[in-house]
Design a protein around this motif. Structure first.
Motif, short mmCIF file in Angstrom:
data_model
loop_
_atom_site.label_atom_id
_atom_site.label_comp_id
_atom_site.label_asym_id
_atom_site.label_seq_id
_atom_site.Cartn_x
_atom_site.Cartn_y
_atom_site.Cartn_z
N LYS A 81 37.09 48.94 37.08
CA LYS A 81 37.78 50.22 37.29
C LYS A 81 38.46 50.69 36.02
N ARG A 157 37.55 37.82 44.42
CA ARG A 157 38.11 39.15 44.15
C ARG A 157 37.26 40.23 44.80
N ASP A 159 35.85 42.78 43.54
CA ASP A 159 36.25 44.13 43.13
C ASP A 159 35.62 44.57 41.80
N HIS A 160 34.59 43.87 41.35
CA HIS A 160 33.90 44.20 40.10
C HIS A 160 34.81 44.07 38.87
N SER A 161 35.87 43.30 39.02
CA SER A 161 36.75 43.04 37.88
C SER A 161 36.07 42.05 36.94
N ASP A 164 35.79 38.82 38.72
CA ASP A 164 34.72 38.87 39.73
C ASP A 164 33.35 38.76 39.06
N GLY A 187 38.15 42.24 47.77
CA GLY A 187 38.27 43.59 47.23
C GLY A 187 39.67 43.91 46.77
#
Length: 285
Positions: A81, A157, A159-161, A164, A187
């Motif tokens: 993000k 996570r 959450d595409h961090s 993650d 997420g």
């Protein structure tokens, strides 16, 4: 000034009125420039939850703001993000930890002046009782396979961090993954995931810095650490001003220069939680 103009213009008119009008216009322009300069004193930074949750930014940014008179507005999200905000021109600079994603961001022309800043490492934490029997392991892939075999919960996570993305690469290498009932894709940010892992008595992959900030309140123990695969470097990138005209590139470059300066790097090394250093500088200056 509106009260002065009617008094002054008639007094000097007609001889000096044109000159005064020019002077007045110039003054208004300068006033507008002053407002722009004031706006430029705000710097928008997107960054990972680890730099915020650990308390690192609270330790670093006041020194930068005092030196430069630039106020930093922090948006703390996952790396995916954070890079998306930078890509869309919603921030001026981004501080993240996912080198492949950073390289892609740069190759696509979204960023300029990328630099290494610091590093820490990932660890696997879990219940003190260690139901999967992974405690003391230095091999993250072997440990994950044991967690799957033990059929205990693993909180992701999801959450595409950067965390993650690293976790997913480990599962791919391991060739296995927990069954649906044992694998929880939250997420959420790292702090929330650590809290969930404690509540569910499960394991999770975390950066050491956020774990340090949450260790006391979660009671989770470090079970796997020391694998070279768990090295976690951070990079800082200015958003490309050629793509968005309102980008504060001066402020972005100022932060990048300061973070990689002797002063900034020293403060990174000095930051500790409960006496433990959580981040290590990338530059030796």
């Amino acid at each position: 000034m509106s009260k002065l103009v009617p008094q002054l213009v008639p007094k000097f008119a007609p001889k000096f009125a044109p000159k005064f009008a020019i002077f007045l216009a110039a003054g208004l322009l300068l006033g507008g420039a002053g407002q722009v300069a004031s706006a430029q004193d705000i710097l928008r930074l997107s960054t990972t939850t680890s730099t915020e949750n650990s308390g690192l930014l609270k330790a670093l940014l006041p020194a930068f703001e005092a030196r430069t008179h630039i106020k930093v507005h922090v948006i703390s999200v996952g790396t995916g993000k954070a890079l998306e905000l930078a890509k869309n021109g919603d921030v001026d600079v981004t501080l993240v930890h996912a080198r492949a994603a950073e390289d892609k961001f740069m190759a696509e022309g979204h960023g300029v002046n990328r630099r290494d800043v610091m590093y820490n490492d990932f660890i696997i934490v879990g219940p003190v009782e260690d139901p999967a029997g992974v405690s003391g392991s230095r091999d993250v892939i072997v440990a994950l396979r044991k967690i799957v075999a033990a059929k205990v919960k693993f909180i992701s996570r999801g959450d595409h961090s950067g965390t993650d993305q690293m976790e997913q690469s480990y599962w791919k290498e391991a060739g296995v993954k927990p069954a649906a009932g044992a694998y929880v894709s939250a997420g959420l940010g790292m702090g929330e995931v650590l809290t969930m892992a404690a509540q569910m008595q499960g394991y999770t992959l975390t950066d050491r810095a956020t774990y340090g900030a949450y260790r006391a309140k979660t009671g989770l123990a470090v079970q796997v650490e020391g694998d070279a695969k768990m090295f976690n470097p951070y990079g800082i990138i200015a958003v490309n001003p050629a793509k968005y005209k309102d980008i504060n590139i001066r402020g972005a470059n100022s932060l990048i220069e300061w973070m990689t300066s002797a002063e900034g790097q020293k403060k990174i090394n000095e930051f500790k939680v409960d006496g433990q250093q959580l981040f290590f500088s990338s530059y030796k200056k």
